[in-house]
Every structure is written in C-alpha cells, then in structure tokens.
Scaffold this motif. Structure first.
Motif, mmCIF file in Angstrom:
data_model
loop_
_atom_site.group_PDB
_atom_site.id
_atom_site.type_symbol
_atom_site.label_atom_id
_atom_site.label_comp_id
_atom_site.label_asym_id
_atom_site.label_seq_id
_atom_site.Cartn_x
_atom_site.Cartn_y
_atom_site.Cartn_z
ATOM 1 N N TYR A 254 0.858 -1.186 0.000
ATOM 2 C CA TYR A 254 0.000 0.000 0.000
ATOM 3 C C TYR A 254 0.893 1.234 0.000
ATOM 4 C CZ TYR A 254 -3.658 -3.187 1.623
ATOM 5 O OH TYR A 254 -4.546 -4.221 1.739
ATOM 6 N N SER A 255 0.638 2.172 -0.918
ATOM 7 C CA SER A 255 1.432 3.401 -0.962
ATOM 8 C C SER A 255 0.591 4.593 -0.507
ATOM 9 C CB SER A 255 1.982 3.646 -2.362
ATOM 10 O OG SER A 255 0.934 3.874 -3.267
ATOM 11 N N ALA A 256 1.254 5.655 -0.093
ATOM 12 C CA ALA A 256 0.581 6.842 0.439
ATOM 13 C C ALA A 256 -0.287 7.531 -0.605
ATOM 14 C CB ALA A 256 1.613 7.816 0.991
ATOM 15 N N ASP A 257 0.005 7.321 -1.894
ATOM 16 C CA ASP A 257 -0.785 7.973 -2.940
ATOM 17 C C ASP A 257 -2.046 7.189 -3.311
ATOM 18 O OD1 ASP A 257 0.230 5.872 -4.395
ATOM 19 O OD2 ASP A 257 1.255 7.107 -5.890
ATOM 20 N N GLY A 258 -2.341 6.121 -2.549
ATOM 21 C CA GLY A 258 -3.576 5.364 -2.754
ATOM 22 C C GLY A 258 -3.431 4.143 -3.643
ATOM 23 N N ARG A 259 -2.244 3.855 -4.098
ATOM 24 C CA ARG A 259 -2.040 2.676 -4.951
ATOM 25 C C ARG A 259 -1.839 1.434 -4.088
ATOM 26 N NH1 ARG A 259 0.210 4.243 -10.435
ATOM 27 N NH2 ARG A 259 0.002 6.500 -10.447
ATOM 28 N N MET A 260 -2.242 0.297 -4.670
ATOM 29 C CA MET A 260 -2.113 -0.978 -4.001
ATOM 30 C C MET A 260 -1.665 -2.005 -5.029
ATOM 31 S SD MET A 260 -3.900 -4.136 -3.435
ATOM 32 C CE MET A 260 -5.585 -3.862 -3.820
ATOM 33 N N MET A 261 -0.760 -2.905 -4.630
ATOM 34 C CA MET A 261 -0.261 -3.943 -5.526
ATOM 35 C C MET A 261 -0.270 -5.273 -4.769
ATOM 36 S SD MET A 261 3.529 -4.383 -7.215
ATOM 37 C CE MET A 261 4.284 -4.539 -5.611
ATOM 38 N N VAL A 262 -0.687 -6.338 -5.472
ATOM 39 C CA VAL A 262 -0.698 -7.672 -4.875
ATOM 40 C C VAL A 262 0.018 -8.641 -5.812
ATOM 41 C CG1 VAL A 262 -2.146 -9.609 -4.139
ATOM 42 C CG2 VAL A 262 -2.911 -7.274 -3.749
ATOM 43 N N LEU A 263 0.906 -9.441 -5.254
ATOM 44 C CA LEU A 263 1.539 -10.554 -5.964
ATOM 45 C C LEU A 263 1.297 -11.797 -5.117
ATOM 46 C CD1 LEU A 263 4.975 -8.888 -6.722
ATOM 47 C CD2 LEU A 263 3.131 -9.248 -8.343
ATOM 48 N N SER A 264 0.730 -12.830 -5.703
ATOM 49 C CA SER A 264 0.505 -14.058 -4.940
ATOM 50 C C SER A 264 0.835 -15.256 -5.818
ATOM 51 C CB SER A 264 -0.932 -14.139 -4.433
ATOM 52 O OG SER A 264 -1.839 -14.142 -5.497
ATOM 53 N N PHE A 265 1.473 -16.251 -5.200
ATOM 54 C CA PHE A 265 1.934 -17.421 -5.918
ATOM 55 C C PHE A 265 1.689 -18.670 -5.102
ATOM 56 C CE2 PHE A 265 4.667 -13.826 -6.874
ATOM 57 C CZ PHE A 265 4.583 -13.769 -8.252
ATOM 58 N N GLU A 266 1.275 -19.712 -5.775
ATOM 59 C CA GLU A 266 1.215 -21.029 -5.164
ATOM 60 C C GLU A 266 2.624 -21.595 -5.225
ATOM 61 O OE1 GLU A 266 -1.012 -25.301 -5.935
ATOM 62 O OE2 GLU A 266 -1.190 -23.721 -7.394
ATOM 63 N N GLN A 267 3.071 -22.256 -4.179
ATOM 64 C CA GLN A 267 4.410 -22.826 -4.191
ATOM 65 C C GLN A 267 4.409 -24.070 -5.060
ATOM 66 O OE1 GLN A 267 6.180 -23.522 -0.399
ATOM 67 N NE2 GLN A 267 8.051 -24.281 -1.262
ATOM 68 N N ILE A 268 5.042 -23.974 -6.233
ATOM 69 C CA ILE A 268 5.044 -25.092 -7.169
ATOM 70 C C ILE A 268 6.454 -25.589 -7.482
ATOM 71 C CG2 ILE A 268 2.870 -24.446 -8.245
ATOM 72 C CD1 ILE A 268 4.543 -23.275 -10.552
ATOM 73 N N ALA A 269 7.462 -25.006 -6.880
ATOM 74 C CA ALA A 269 8.848 -25.357 -7.210
ATOM 75 C C ALA A 269 9.116 -26.850 -7.045
ATOM 76 C CB ALA A 269 9.812 -24.544 -6.361
ATOM 77 N N ALA A 270 8.590 -27.463 -6.018
ATOM 78 C CA ALA A 270 8.834 -28.900 -5.788
ATOM 79 C C ALA A 270 8.292 -29.739 -6.938
ATOM 80 C CB ALA A 270 8.217 -29.322 -4.465
ATOM 81 N N ARG A 271 7.206 -29.315 -7.560
ATOM 82 C CA ARG A 271 6.633 -30.076 -8.667
ATOM 83 C C ARG A 271 7.436 -29.892 -9.951
ATOM 84 N NH1 ARG A 271 0.409 -28.559 -8.553
ATOM 85 N NH2 ARG A 271 1.252 -26.591 -7.867
ATOM 86 N N LEU A 272 8.227 -28.822 -10.047
ATOM 87 C CA LEU A 272 8.985 -28.562 -11.252
ATOM 88 C C LEU A 272 10.327 -29.289 -11.266
ATOM 89 C CD1 LEU A 272 8.342 -24.739 -11.622
ATOM 90 C CD2 LEU A 272 7.215 -26.611 -12.833
ATOM 91 N N ARG A 273 10.781 -29.745 -10.132
ATOM 92 C CA ARG A 273 12.057 -30.447 -10.059
ATOM 93 C C ARG A 273 11.900 -31.878 -10.567
ATOM 94 N NH1 ARG A 273 12.678 -28.499 -4.147
ATOM 95 N NH2 ARG A 273 13.161 -26.318 -4.511
ATOM 96 N N PRO A 274 12.918 -32.371 -11.284
ATOM 97 C CA PRO A 274 12.834 -33.757 -11.797
ATOM 98 C C PRO A 274 12.927 -34.785 -10.687
ATOM 99 C CG PRO A 274 14.858 -32.664 -12.549
ATOM 100 C CD PRO A 274 14.085 -31.681 -11.725
#
Length: 61
Positions: free
Chosen positions: A41-61
């Motif tokens: 949240y920024s003072a000028d009223g902007r908001m940003m969201v980043l969200s990720f499911e943890q998938i790294a374990a599924r990508l490893r061979p």
C-alpha cells in the motif's frame, strides 16, 4: 491521513491464505500450505498484490 491508513502503508508478506466453506465450516488452503505473496500500500492510494502457489517442488525432476 488516519492512523489506520498510516499503519497499513508499506509492504506485507503473505503467510497464509485460507477460505471457509460456510455450509460445512471446513477451512482450506487457497494456494497450498506454503503460499508466497506480497501486498503493498502506498501513500498515494495505490495498491499492488503478488501471490503465488508454491510449485517449485513439482517442477524439479
């Protein structure tokens, strides 16, 4: 600026994301057991969201 707004300014790390099925009361993880994310949240009223499911374990061979 209100005290609540001042307290919310900055970036926050997601530690969990759950939802509840109201009919049964069951609580489930929305993005798995170890989601990753940031909300900012920024003072000028902007908001940003980043969200990720943890998938790294599924990508490893």
């Amino acid at each position: 600026m209100s005290q609540l707004k001042t307290l919310l300014l900055g970036s926050w790390r997601m530690t969990s994301w759950v939802y509840e099925i109201l009919e049964t009361g069951e609580v489930l993880d929305a993005l798995g057991q170890n989601p990753r994310g940031i909300i900012s949240y920024s003072a000028d009223g902007r908001m940003m969201v980043l969200s990720f499911e943890q998938i790294a374990a599924r990508l490893r061979p």
